[in-house]
Write an enzyme that holds these catalytic residues in place. Structure first.
Site, mmCIF file in Angstrom:
data_model
loop_
_atom_site.group_PDB
_atom_site.id
_atom_site.type_symbol
_atom_site.label_atom_id
_atom_site.label_comp_id
_atom_site.label_asym_id
_atom_site.label_seq_id
_atom_site.Cartn_x
_atom_site.Cartn_y
_atom_site.Cartn_z
ATOM 1 N NE ARG A 18 4.550 -6.862 3.199
ATOM 2 C CZ ARG A 18 5.035 -6.864 4.428
ATOM 3 N NH1 ARG A 18 4.661 -7.781 5.301
ATOM 4 N NH2 ARG A 18 5.887 -5.926 4.814
ATOM 5 C CG ASP A 19 3.245 -3.759 6.784
ATOM 6 O OD1 ASP A 19 3.152 -4.791 7.461
ATOM 7 O OD2 ASP A 19 3.715 -2.696 7.227
ATOM 8 C CG HIS A 210 7.358 1.027 7.806
ATOM 9 N ND1 HIS A 210 7.151 0.203 6.726
ATOM 10 C CD2 HIS A 210 6.314 0.797 8.639
ATOM 11 C CE1 HIS A 210 6.035 -0.494 6.908
ATOM 12 N NE2 HIS A 210 5.517 -0.142 8.076
ATOM 13 C CG HIS A 212 3.372 0.545 12.732
ATOM 14 N ND1 HIS A 212 2.665 -0.629 12.847
ATOM 15 C CD2 HIS A 212 4.142 0.399 11.625
ATOM 16 C CE1 HIS A 212 2.991 -1.441 11.851
ATOM 17 N NE2 HIS A 212 3.896 -0.850 11.104
ATOM 18 C CB CYS A 243 0.258 -2.789 16.138
ATOM 19 S SG CYS A 243 1.740 -3.169 17.051
ATOM 20 C CG ASN A 252 1.509 0.030 8.197
ATOM 21 O OD1 ASN A 252 2.700 0.035 8.426
ATOM 22 N ND2 ASN A 252 0.856 -1.064 7.844
#
Length: 304
Positions: A18-19, A210, A212, A243, A252
């Site tokens: 997803r992300d 979470h 990055h 990003c 990520n």
């Protein structure tokens, strides 16, 4: 340093499907996404963020979410999550059989105004219907606090703002809350401060990190979060997910890199790193780019 204080086991939430994929320019066929989720399920992830029920107008890549959810082979014990920002999205997620609904709120007032033209408080209030419906249907509710460690518009984000958002999300009945470094600017000291602020409002066992890897700090930040007792982390296979605010920046933290770290620390994850490497090589190959550093190193070592 006393390593006994680190958690003995952590939960890794895989967000690549997803992300990770949602910002990809090329359209990825549903069958490729299904295969990716199936490979990740087979690797033993306890939680996979598999879909997003948002308007295809805003996120065209996620238009196949219902098809993906219908096509995957579900592993017993794995929680399959999807983003659902409104009731239309919630109804679609429910119909698709998701186990967990994900909502979000920013810790940065400037980010909230720029992205959705409303205050943080208003943005979280908009999720009340979704939160209540999620609970009513017996599903898990998770929330992400974006820009918790830095904002592309206002720069520094005060820890008081993080604490306030966490309190608001707790009031909606969230089971887990993610503290997200959306633009990847954090360093360990900031992580300590943000996590400690969040822990004043929410049980530590329900908080997740979470991170990055924009500035190459994600693994260091995960270690910092482990030190304060965080035991849930989000990562993306092959480091998928750019990003959008930093040109050429990575997104990520890569799951392979995180698993290699955990293995080295003797922390259990219950996940098969070799199978994750296979999944990373598969999706990176499809996208025509290299996978993660640990993934590439392990693949090269075994002559893949």
């Amino acid at each position: 340093m006393n390593h006994a204080t680190l958690p003995q086991r952590v939960k890794i939430v895989e967000v690549g499907p997803r992300d990770g994929l949602q910002n990809e320019k090329q359209t990825i066929p549903a069958e490729v996404k299904i295969r990716l989720v199936d490979m990740l399920s087979d690797a033993g992830f306890p939680n996979i963020e598999a879909a997003s029920f948002v308007s295809p107008k805003w996120v065209p890549q996620m238009a196949t979410s219902a098809e993906v959810m219908a096509g995957i082979t579900r592993r017993p014990g794995t929680v399959y999550s999807a983003l659902a920002p409104n009731m239309k999205g919630f109804d679609a997620a429910l119909a698709a059989g998701v186990d967990e609904v994900v909502i979000f709120g920013a810790a940065s007032e400037a980010f909230s105004q720029k992205n959705i033209n409303c205050s943080i408080a208003e943005s979280i209030e908009r999720f009340r219907d979704v939160a209540e419906a999620t609970k009513r249907h017996g599903l898990k509710l998770r929330a992400a606090v974006s820009c918790a460690l830095g904002c592309p518009y206002q720069g520094e984000v005060p820890v008081a703002a993080v604490r306030d958002v966490v309190a608001r999300l707790r009031a909606l009945g969230c089971d887990e809350i993610d503290i997200a470094d959306t633009i990847g600017v954090a360093t360990p000291r900031k992580v300590y401060a943000a996590m400690e602020a969040a822990m004043r409002e929410f049980p530590v066992e329900g908080l997740s990190g979470h991170f990055h890897d924009t500035y190459g700090q994600a693994v260091a930040n995960i270690y910092a979060a482990l030190e304060v007792g965080i035991s849930i982390f989000h990562s993306s296979v092959a480091g998928l997910g750019g990003c959008p605010y930093a040109k050429g920046a990575t997104g990520n933290v890569a799951t392979e890199d995180v698993l290699y770290l955990m293995q080295g620390l003797g922390i259990e994850t219950g996940i098969n790193l070799d199978k994750v490497v296979d999944a990373g090589q598969f999706i990176a190959g499809h996208l025509g780019r290299p996978a993660s550093r640990a993934g590439n190193a392990i693949a090269a070592k075994r002559g893949a």
